[in-house]
Structure formats: C-alpha cells, structure tokens
Scaffold this active site. Structure first.
Site, short mmCIF file in Angstrom:
data_model
loop_
_atom_site.label_atom_id
_atom_site.label_comp_id
_atom_site.label_asym_id
_atom_site.label_seq_id
_atom_site.Cartn_x
_atom_site.Cartn_y
_atom_site.Cartn_z
N ASP A 160 0.82 -1.21 0.00
CA ASP A 160 0.00 0.00 0.00
C ASP A 160 0.86 1.26 0.00
O ASP A 160 1.80 1.38 0.78
CB ASP A 160 -0.89 0.00 1.25
CG ASP A 160 -1.77 1.23 1.33
OD1 ASP A 160 -2.63 1.38 0.44
OD2 ASP A 160 -1.58 2.04 2.25
N GLU A 188 1.20 -0.97 -5.07
CA GLU A 188 0.16 0.03 -5.26
C GLU A 188 0.87 1.37 -5.40
O GLU A 188 1.13 2.06 -4.42
CB GLU A 188 -0.83 0.07 -4.10
CG GLU A 188 -2.06 0.90 -4.43
CD GLU A 188 -2.25 2.16 -3.60
OE1 GLU A 188 -3.09 2.99 -3.97
OE2 GLU A 188 -1.57 2.34 -2.58
C1 GLC Z 1 -3.79 3.57 -0.63
C2 GLC Z 1 -5.19 3.04 -0.45
C3 GLC Z 1 -6.10 4.14 0.02
C4 GLC Z 1 -5.57 4.69 1.31
C5 GLC Z 1 -4.09 5.08 1.20
C6 GLC Z 1 -3.47 5.29 2.54
O1 GLC Z 1 -3.73 4.51 -1.63
O2 GLC Z 1 -5.66 2.48 -1.65
O3 GLC Z 1 -7.42 3.69 0.18
O4 GLC Z 1 -6.32 5.81 1.67
O5 GLC Z 1 -3.32 4.09 0.56
O6 GLC Z 1 -3.19 4.07 3.18
#
Ligand code: GLC
Length: 623
Positions: free
Chosen positions: A262, A304
């Site tokens: 993440d 991500e």
């Molecule tokens: C990522 C997640 C998102 C979250 C962010 C902080 O982008 O997809 O939903 O708010 O990380 O953890």
C-alpha cells in the site's frame, strides 16, 4: 527433514542473499551487511516455521514462476465484511467466485485497525491480529487453506508507509521510548516540516490538509502524509525494515500469497522532492522481496503505486533492478485512459498515453482494473494531452465534470472527491455501473441507454481481460451495483465519499441476475463470465507479451496488438455508441485473409473493405 531445510535455506540464501545485501547497503550504507545478517536470521526462522502445506505451495510456485502471468488468473476485490460478514463467511461464497473463474482474491484491509475512523482499514494498529468483527488469525489461516483447495490465492494489504497512531510503536514513542520514537519522523519545531512542505503535494487536501501533525504527548510534529492518525514510519531506520519483513513472513506463514504494498511510493522522504518514487523505495522493495523469496518463495508482491507512467515501471524493476522489485503493479494509466476515451469517444489520447510505456519486464505482470475502492484521479499529463491538441487542465476538468454528471450529455453519476483549489484537481468517486451510465439509464427507463451502459461495462472488462495481466474485478460490479445512496450514514464515513462505491454486496441482485439473464444485471454477469472464459482459453493473453497500440484509423476505436509465439492477436474496441466501419486491412495486414474472432466465436472474412464494429463492441482476433 532438517537436513533438507538446511540445504534449501543455503541454496536460497546463496541465490538471493547477495541481492538483499546489495540493496540494503545502497540504502543503509556501512550498516548494510549487519542488517543483512539480521535479515538472514529472520528469514531462516520464518522458513523453519513455515507449515508443510505452504512449503508444498512454494515448490509448486517455483515450478511455475509465471503463475501470475497466466491468462487463467482472474482477480476479485472485496471487503470481507461487506461481501460476507466475516472471514469464515467469505468461505461460504466461493461458488460465486468460482462461477466467475476467480483465482485471486484481494480482501481489503483486514488486519486490526484503530478504533474510530481508520481510512477503510488503512490505519493498522496490529499487523498480527485480524479485525475483531471479521474473525481471528486462525480464521484467516482456515480461509487461506479453503481458498487454496479451490485454486484461489489470497492477497492482503500490507500498509507500510504508516501505522495507526494507536499502534504499539507509536504508543511507546509517546511514552518516551527513544527506540520507538526513531520509528517515526518526528520534528521538534516547524523548521524541517515547513521546508519539506515546500515541495510536498497533499493527498487529502480536503479532510487532512498538510503532511505533518502536532502530537501533544510526543511534543513534536509527526509526518502524516495521509490522515492525522496515520503516522508515517521511518524507513531510514533498519529496525523498521526488519519489523516489516517479520510481519510479511508472519502473514506469509498464515497462508497469505500476495501482499499489496500500500502507498509504496511514499516510503522514502527526500528534501526538495515530492517524497514519492525515490530510488530507495525500489531498493527497499527489492530487499524485502528477495528476503521473502528465501522464506516463502510462493509469495508475490503487488505494488500500489498510483504514479505517472514514467515513475510506474521502476516498481516492476528497471535497469539494475530489472524484474526484481514487485511481481505486479496496478496499471492506473490504462484505467484512467479508458474512462477518458469513453467520455470523449476518442482514443487518440489513450494511444499516446499507452504508447509512451516502455515494455515492462517480461517476468512481471499488470494488475488491470476499471475501478477500485479508491477514487479516480485524472492522471493525464499536459504533454500527452498536448500531443493530441488538448489542453491538459481543460481535459481533466472536462473528465471531472463528465463523471460528476455535470457536463452536458454525460451519462455518469459520480461524486467529486477532494477538490483541490490550488491545482484544480477534482477526483471522482462512484461505482462502475453508475459511472458507466447504468444509473441514469435505469432512472430514465430508456432501453437503448440501458443497452449502452451494459455494453460499456462489458467493453471495459474486455479491455482489462485482454490487456495482459490479472484483471481485478471489483465486488458488485459483476451485477452492475449502483452508487450506495446511504454511504454517509455509517459512523466515520460521512466525510469520505469513496464509500459511495463500496456498497455491501447485494446477494439478492446476484440471485436475480442468475434467474433473469435478460435483465441488465443478468447480461452483465453472463457477459463477464463469457469474456473471462474466453480469456482462460486464449494463451495469447499470457502477460509476458506486451499489448502494443496500433494507430487507429478511427478515433472511436482502440486497436491493440499482441505478438505471442503462437501468432499475433489484434484487439479492437469501439468506445462509442455508434457503429464504426473499420478498414479490414488494419486486421488483415497482420492476420491474413481470414481470422477467428474469439469473443463472438466466428470466423471473419478479412478480404473485404470494411469490418462493421458495433457500438461498444470488443473484438479479439487471432489467425
Ligand atoms: C492507498 C489506499 C487508500 C488509502 C491510502 C493510505 O492509496 O488504496 O485507500 O487511503 O493508501 O493508506
């Protein structure tokens, strides 16, 4: 048996240890070898603790290192509670997933979050415990075993840029333990924070402006990129690296097979930059991945990184890291471009944006998606827009207006998320079906518009199924679930309209779709199953092969080509509600006088002038 574990460990460390040490040295300098020794001990312990069934899984993965690139992979993304109440409940719905051909399940954050607002679970208080209402670690283990029996791997979020302010590390830092204060980025005064702020963007300008939060107990400004209660951790501290490696091994040994890294872009901070995509991020990810390959080689990483095209490929590995960073990354650009093309009925910008991508490492794969649990940000660069005669700012504004349902002729019903007056950015929330026009069409009771909306939903899925990578279906989209009108009613959700597109699974709608295949949701479900079934039997879609843009003779068509050893494949997608005549030579020059069209299941004669492409039709041609 111990003898063989010794050998396994020795061979794996010989293979991956040097890479671990090289990357740790690149980040931690002289301390690299010492940190690498600690890592060696950690992964040895993790390998010793790895259950027998997971060691067997490791062997299976080692025999098929391209498992994530296989066209038989289909992903599904769901909140365990919204899908099925609990982790055990998820196990009761595997027939539904099997019906779609799902092989890869991403359950949204399920580790114990802070009480109160927690950013949809992305503020983790305890990485070694499951959210109480979902079950226990034992339930997680049981679920992964049950999924494995059905050939489904489980992906779990690993939030590694920040922890909840209530996490034990933060609590001990506040209690005055220097060891844990060093896990965070804490500043006694505004000097450094102000200097950093000069070049830092804001992720949540609306409800969490700024990147630092003053904590009274700590008596310091803490780095908080996201919400005030999400404390960024300090990856410049090797203890933090070791903590996360240990957490990963713990989850891996519970049966988690893929970790979603993440917000990975944010983990390294450098003055004078946006503090995203720094070279250390790739070294750290590589070191983690290689270390995990010693303890649990079956485990994969998905990055991500919602970043620009030039910054994305390094998450899969470029240069010295070629193919050595993550196994998979979200193709955010493809997602954004699909929505742009649908709104403008024009693929020229899409061609430029996709054409700009250098080939990814052939051992890696994309996660392809049409939407996720987050908002859609209009990641269209000024340069790409200018290349097709558009003004970037104006086009982004058009997309926001269009998907908020404000532009004349818009079919969409989205909500504006995080309007940033400083940049003009307006991101968009909304379910796939509501953004694709089903909500407005149903409200109007207009069968033609309903047909168009259904066809758009299937077109988008055909692209993500055909692009090369794991298509990630989002829960509810398979039956065209609309925006959740009651999204703001739940405590802690009312300031975050991303909840509009995270509805509870409507199982009655699934039953209705099964019972009435002619209904809009019935057509979506059947259409999706069909596309995914064709994908499964099409080896040309193996993700080691790139999809390349073929300049389209008509701006309403997107044409992609894949050169697989079995022969080329040409894909044609009509992004408009009109029929388009495609000069047959576009396909015929590649495939000859005749071709199979896989989605329709017919032979097409290409020795003709034009091919009629129906509104929103997707065509997959092979020789
Ligand atoms: C990522 C997640 C998102 C979250 C962010 C902080 O982008 O997809 O939903 O708010 O990380 O953890």
């Amino acid at each position: 048996m111990t003898g063989s574990v010794d050998t396994t460990f020795r061979l794996r460390w010989e293979r991956f240890g040097p890479e671990v040490e090289a990357s740790l040295t690149a980040v931690y300098g002289d301390r690299g070898p010492e940190v690498s020794d600690r890592v060696r001990g950690l992964v040895r312990a993790a390998l010793d603790a790895r259950p027998a069934d997971l060691r067997e899984l490791d062997e299976r993965r080692l025999l098929a290192p391209d498992w994530l690139q296989d066209p038989r992979q289909v992903g599904y993304v769901a909140y365990a509670d919204r899908f099925a109440g609990t982790l055990a409940g998820v196990g009761e719905h595997l027939d539904h997933l099997a019906g779609l051909g799902v092989t890869y399940l991403h359950l949204m954050p399920l580790l114990r979050p802070r009480p109160g607002p927690n950013d949809g679970g992305y503020a983790v208080m305890d990485y070694r415990a499951v959210r109480e209402d979902l079950g226990t670690m034992d339930d997680l283990r049981a679920l992964t075993a049950r999924l494995r029996e059905r050939g489904i791997c489980l992906e779990v979020d690993l939030v590694l840029n920040h922890v909840a302010a209530e996490h034990d590390w933060a609590r001990r830092a506040r209690a005055g333990e220097q060891r844990y204060r060093d896990y965070f980025l804490a500043f006694d005064d505004r000097g450094l924070p102000d200097a950093y702020e000069a070049s830092l963007p804001e992720v949540f300008p609306d409800f969490a402006p700024g990147n630092f939060t003053f904590d009274d107990e700590l008596g310091a400004w803490v780095w908080t990129t996201f919400n005030a209660w999400q404390w960024d951790v300090n990856w410049a501290n090797p203890d933090v690296f070791c903590e996360y490696l240990d957490i990963i091994c713990h989850l891996a040994n519970a049966g988690v097979e893929v970790l979603r890294l993440d917000a990975i872009a944010f983990i390294w901070k450098r003055m004078g930059t946006s503090c995203q995509n720094q070279p250390e991020v790739h070294h750290l990810t590589r070191a983690l991945r290689k270390a995990v390959r010693v303890a649990a080689p079956g485990v994969a990483f998905k990055a991500e990184a919602i970043v620009g095209p030039d910054d994305l490929l390094p998450y899969l590995g470029v240069g010295e890291h070629h193919g050595r960073v993550s196994d998979m990354a979200y193709h955010n650009s493809l997602m954004v471009q699909l929505w742009s093309a649908l709104a403008s009925r024009d693929t020229r910008l899409t061609e430029v944006a996709l054409g700009r991508f250098a080939p990814k490492p052939t051992t890696t794969t994309w996660g392809t998606y049409v939407r996720c649990h987050d908002d859609i940000g209009w990641a269209v660069t000024d340069a790409d827009a200018a290349a097709v005669g558009l003004d970037g700012f104006a086009h982004r504004a058009f997309l926001s207006d269009f998907y908020a349902g404000l532009a004349p002729g818009s079919f969409a019903r989205g909500l504006v998320f995080q309007h940033n007056p400083a940049t003009g950015d307006r991101r968009i929330s909304g379910t796939l079906a509501s953004l694709a026009g089903l909500e407005t069409a149903l409200a109007a009771g207009d069968p033609g518009r309903i047909d168009d909306a259904v066809a758009r939903i299937l077109l988008l899925h055909a692209v993500i199924a055909g692009f090369g990578g794991v298509p990630l279906l989002y829960m509810g989209d398979e039956v065209g679930m609309l925006n959740d009108a009651g999204w703001a009613d739940e405590p802690g959700h009312d300031d975050d309209n991303r909840w509009v597109h995270r509805p509870r699974m409507d199982w009655a709608a699934v039953a209705a779709a099964e019972a009435d295949p002619a209904s809009p949701s019935g057509r979506i479900l059947a259409g999706l199953r069909h596309v995914l079934a064709v994908r499964r039997s099409t080896p040309h879609l193996h993700a080691s092969v790139e999809s390349r843009v073929v300049p389209s003779p008509d701006p309403r068509l997107l044409v992609l080509r894949r050169d697989h050893p079995l022969g080329p494949m040409v894909q044609v997608y009509n992004v408009s509600e009109g029929e388009v005549a495609l000069p047959a030579a576009v396909v015929g020059d590649v495939l000859g006088r005749e071709a199979s069209e896989l989605l329709g299941g017919h032979r097409w004669n290409l020795a003709t002038d034009v091919l009629p492409v129906r509104p929103y039709q997707a065509l997959w041609f092979t020789a």
